[in-house]
Motif scaffolding. Sequence first.
Motif, mmCIF file in Angstrom:
data_model
loop_
_atom_site.group_PDB
_atom_site.id
_atom_site.type_symbol
_atom_site.label_atom_id
_atom_site.label_comp_id
_atom_site.label_asym_id
_atom_site.label_seq_id
_atom_site.Cartn_x
_atom_site.Cartn_y
_atom_site.Cartn_z
ATOM 1 N N LYS A 1 0.806 -1.217 0.000
ATOM 2 C CA LYS A 1 0.000 0.000 0.000
ATOM 3 C C LYS A 1 0.846 1.278 0.000
ATOM 4 N N ASP A 2 2.174 1.148 0.182
ATOM 5 C CA ASP A 2 3.049 2.323 0.136
ATOM 6 C C ASP A 2 3.035 2.998 -1.234
ATOM 7 N N TYR A 3 2.854 2.203 -2.297
ATOM 8 C CA TYR A 3 2.920 2.768 -3.645
ATOM 9 C C TYR A 3 1.549 2.998 -4.269
ATOM 10 N N CYS A 4 0.490 2.559 -3.579
ATOM 11 C CA CYS A 4 -0.856 2.617 -4.165
ATOM 12 C C CYS A 4 -1.346 4.063 -4.246
ATOM 13 N N ILE A 5 -1.928 4.413 -5.403
ATOM 14 C CA ILE A 5 -2.472 5.769 -5.562
ATOM 15 C C ILE A 5 -4.008 5.743 -5.588
ATOM 16 N N ASP A 6 -4.601 4.595 -5.238
ATOM 17 C CA ASP A 6 -6.062 4.431 -5.185
ATOM 18 C C ASP A 6 -6.754 4.802 -6.495
ATOM 19 N N CYS A 7 -6.185 4.406 -7.599
ATOM 20 C CA CYS A 7 -6.795 4.707 -8.893
ATOM 21 C C CYS A 7 -7.996 3.800 -9.150
ATOM 22 N N ASN B 1 4.702 3.059 -10.478
ATOM 23 C CA ASN B 1 6.081 2.636 -10.741
ATOM 24 C C ASN B 1 6.896 2.814 -9.467
ATOM 25 N N PRO B 2 7.340 1.767 -8.763
ATOM 26 C CA PRO B 2 7.085 0.361 -9.062
ATOM 27 C C PRO B 2 5.613 0.004 -8.807
ATOM 28 N N LYS B 3 5.184 -1.116 -9.347
ATOM 29 C CA LYS B 3 3.789 -1.532 -9.201
ATOM 30 C C LYS B 3 3.464 -1.761 -7.723
ATOM 31 N N SER B 4 2.231 -1.431 -7.346
ATOM 32 C CA SER B 4 1.850 -1.660 -5.957
ATOM 33 C C SER B 4 1.214 -3.037 -5.767
ATOM 34 N N LEU B 5 1.056 -3.769 -6.864
ATOM 35 C CA LEU B 5 0.595 -5.159 -6.796
ATOM 36 C C LEU B 5 1.551 -6.000 -7.626
#
Lengths: 130, 318
Positions: A57-63, A103-107
């Motif tokens: 969840k550190d990289y997730c932007i909730d798109c 970037n990097p992917k969050s999944l």
Amino acid sequence: MANTGWDEFEIGAMLRSFDGKIDDIAGTLQEDRAYSPNNSFVASVADWRIEKPVFNKDYCIDCQFCWIYCPDISIIARDKKMIGIDMDHCKGCGICVEVCPTNPKSLLMFPEQAEEEAELANWPAKDEEK
Amino acid sequence: MSEMKKIKNLKEFSTSADRFEGANLLCPGCAHSIIVREILNATNDDLVLGASTGCLEVCTAVYPYTSWDASWIHIGFENSSTAVAGAESMYNALKTKGRLKQPDRNPKFVAFGGDGASYDIGFQWISGCMERNHNMMYVVLDNEVYANTGGQRSSSTPIGGSNTTSPAGTHSYGEKHNKKDMMGIMAAHNIPYTAQVAPNKWKDMVKKIQKGFATEGAVFINAVSPCTTEWKFDPKDTMALTDLSTDSLVFPLYEVIDGKEWNITYRPKNVVPVEEYLAAQGRFKHLFKDQYKHMIKEWQERVDENWAYLNRREEARV
């Protein structure tokens, strides 16, 4: 019902999705529903998976791309936030990883037996070439 | 409850409570459930659903489980359209007689069918429903093959596809006949709304579905549904393949209002050559052999011709 054999089954069967009455299903979130034993929500397809998605969840932007394109209703989104993956219903197809735009992917997909915490600690760094 | 659900962006859309459940037995990466979710989440109203025999039906209603959180019925291969039309007629009769228990609710009637159930087996039934102009929506989940029974060709299968009943080999390039123009046929019924949708363009799709729900009368929706098993591609590439199908104009997205007003709703910025769409699928693998290479050029010409035709129809307004 669950113990009824196939030949004891009445013609023109009706399966009830819920126990009791829900007046407004479209306004009731899954955790607030009283699922009956006949609803596939109570079943699991977790043993179909060869690879599992891991969510960072550190990289997730909730798109919410993963939410809309998940074929198995396995991305849990609440209050416009992606909060996790429903591992009982995920079949490990990998669509969520493909559509993830960060970037990097969050999944990312990992082998089913991989340790989630170890993978999260070794998450790949940003790919500069993209 | 009957006003339209407001969906401005994906974040807002993601607050929807799904009425289609997981642990159904559709293949990993199946586009069917993506389409079904986008349709069911487009409204907050009650739903009366039907499904023809096909992948969607056998995988979502495996005894003792159901994956549907709405009234849902399955009868036969051909008659999901008429079953739902019957329910709609009964609803109207009860409404006229003032015998509805909850008259303020505004249920939507939707029937689902695969391309086999719609293009071939249930064709006459659907045509009847459209001609009688029932207030319902019929959705085709078009994966261009009888995927549920093992990959036999249907009249939706395009030229050159290799299927179990039209296999490619040294003497054959696979399917010999071109895809039936179902959209054209349905538009010719002069029904209020006909549209072709794709799950990757979710905003376009939700807009069309909501337009369909708001329409009084029969609505026909053709949804492209890439089949990972029969089109032979990796399950994770479902959305990439849907992108290829819409961007190469193999599945142009457009709508027809009253059989007259043709509107193209998506014009790709960069049109992808059809060759890329074909190369991404195992069922067209043999077309890249020297023997059948001429087919790729014919494919491109056919797609270009169809796109030009759609543009002419849009301009002519007839």
